[in-house]
Design a protein around this motif. Sequence first.
Motif, PDB file in Angstrom:
ATOM      1  N   ALA A 156      -2.106  -0.562 -10.645  1.00  0.00           N
ATOM      2  CA  ALA A 156      -3.196   0.267 -11.438  1.00  0.00           C
ATOM      3  C   ALA A 156      -2.941  -0.101 -12.989  1.00  0.00           C
ATOM      4  CB  ALA A 156      -2.913   1.590 -11.228  1.00  0.00           C
ATOM      5  N   HIS A 157      -1.843  -0.237 -13.392  1.00  0.00           N
ATOM      6  CA  HIS A 157      -1.583  -0.370 -14.848  1.00  0.00           C
ATOM      7  C   HIS A 157      -2.367  -1.888 -15.192  1.00  0.00           C
ATOM      8  CE1 HIS A 157       0.781  -0.817 -18.697  1.00  0.00           C
ATOM      9  NE2 HIS A 157       0.909  -2.024 -18.280  1.00  0.00           N
ATOM     10  N   TRP A 158      -2.291  -2.716 -14.283  1.00  0.00           N
ATOM     11  CA  TRP A 158      -2.978  -4.292 -14.556  1.00  0.00           C
ATOM     12  C   TRP A 158      -4.516  -4.104 -14.160  1.00  0.00           C
ATOM     13  CZ3 TRP A 158      -0.959  -7.816 -17.423  1.00  0.00           C
ATOM     14  CH2 TRP A 158       0.509  -7.869 -17.515  1.00  0.00           C
TER      15      TRP A 158
ATOM     16  N   GLN B 154       1.938   0.576  -6.311  1.00  0.00           N
ATOM     17  CA  GLN B 154       0.516   0.918  -6.671  1.00  0.00           C
ATOM     18  C   GLN B 154       0.353   1.401  -8.261  1.00  0.00           C
ATOM     19  OE1 GLN B 154      -2.179   0.840  -4.804  1.00  0.00           O
ATOM     20  NE2 GLN B 154      -0.642  -0.082  -3.266  1.00  0.00           N
ATOM     21  N   GLU B 155       1.386   1.835  -8.758  1.00  0.00           N
ATOM     22  CA  GLU B 155       1.135   2.441 -10.073  1.00  0.00           C
ATOM     23  C   GLU B 155       1.332   1.120 -10.893  1.00  0.00           C
ATOM     24  OE1 GLU B 155       4.432   4.294 -13.123  1.00  0.00           O
ATOM     25  OE2 GLU B 155       4.294   5.299 -11.183  1.00  0.00           O
ATOM     26  N   GLU B 156       1.920   0.114 -10.641  1.00  0.00           N
ATOM     27  CA  GLU B 156       1.974  -1.202 -11.436  1.00  0.00           C
ATOM     28  C   GLU B 156       0.662  -1.885 -11.246  1.00  0.00           C
ATOM     29  OE1 GLU B 156       3.582  -4.055 -14.118  1.00  0.00           O
ATOM     30  OE2 GLU B 156       4.337  -2.066 -13.543  1.00  0.00           O
TER      31      GLU B 156
ATOM     32  N   LYS C 111       0.824  -1.053   0.131  1.00  0.00           N
ATOM     33  CA  LYS C 111      -0.072   0.128  -0.011  1.00  0.00           C
ATOM     34  C   LYS C 111       1.044   1.122   0.051  1.00  0.00           C
ATOM     35  CE  LYS C 111      -3.780   2.235   2.845  1.00  0.00           C
ATOM     36  NZ  LYS C 111      -4.333   2.208   4.130  1.00  0.00           N
TER      37      LYS C 111
ATOM     38  N   ASN D  84       4.007   1.481  -1.430  1.00  0.00           N
ATOM     39  CA  ASN D  84       5.000   1.806  -2.256  1.00  0.00           C
ATOM     40  C   ASN D  84       4.308   2.122  -3.596  1.00  0.00           C
ATOM     41  OD1 ASN D  84       6.839   1.045  -4.527  1.00  0.00           O
ATOM     42  ND2 ASN D  84       7.867  -0.328  -3.186  1.00  0.00           N
ATOM     43  N   ALA D  85       4.823   3.420  -3.988  1.00  0.00           N
ATOM     44  CA  ALA D  85       4.017   4.056  -5.076  1.00  0.00           C
ATOM     45  C   ALA D  85       4.302   3.487  -6.466  1.00  0.00           C
ATOM     46  CB  ALA D  85       4.520   5.739  -4.877  1.00  0.00           C
ATOM     47  N   ILE D  86       5.473   2.784  -6.508  1.00  0.00           N
ATOM     48  CA  ILE D  86       5.659   2.122  -7.668  1.00  0.00           C
ATOM     49  C   ILE D  86       4.745   0.931  -8.062  1.00  0.00           C
ATOM     50  CG2 ILE D  86       7.496   0.723  -8.822  1.00  0.00           C
ATOM     51  CD1 ILE D  86       9.545   2.642  -7.433  1.00  0.00           C
TER      52      ILE D  86
END
Length: 115
Positions: free
Chosen positions: A65-67, A61-63, A55, A57-59
Amino acid sequence: PIQSEILLVPELSFMTGIPDQMRKDFRAMRDLAVQINLTPEQHHMALRKLLDNIKKNAIVQEELAHWGLVIDEDIYKTEGRILPPEKIIVRYKSFPSGTDVNWSREVAREKVISA
């Protein structure tokens, strides 16, 4: 064929076997036993810590969200029933499984039943 790297989350993966070199290493096996033989409370805390790390880790979370994935903030809880302990039977003895459900020491000392 897969053309890119596949990343596995160690906490969500499990080994299907232990290499012979690792099996012969007492320290590695002891460390592995510590990780495997967690109490339910320790296991729950480890999973909550993992979810918290994901939760924060922004990286990650971005990954996710990408999926199009979302990971819940808590682990899934369910009601279950507690079964009575089983009797473990080896060649010449038998013993109760115990509350820690770890009978590896007893099985290693006694001969097992063979066909």
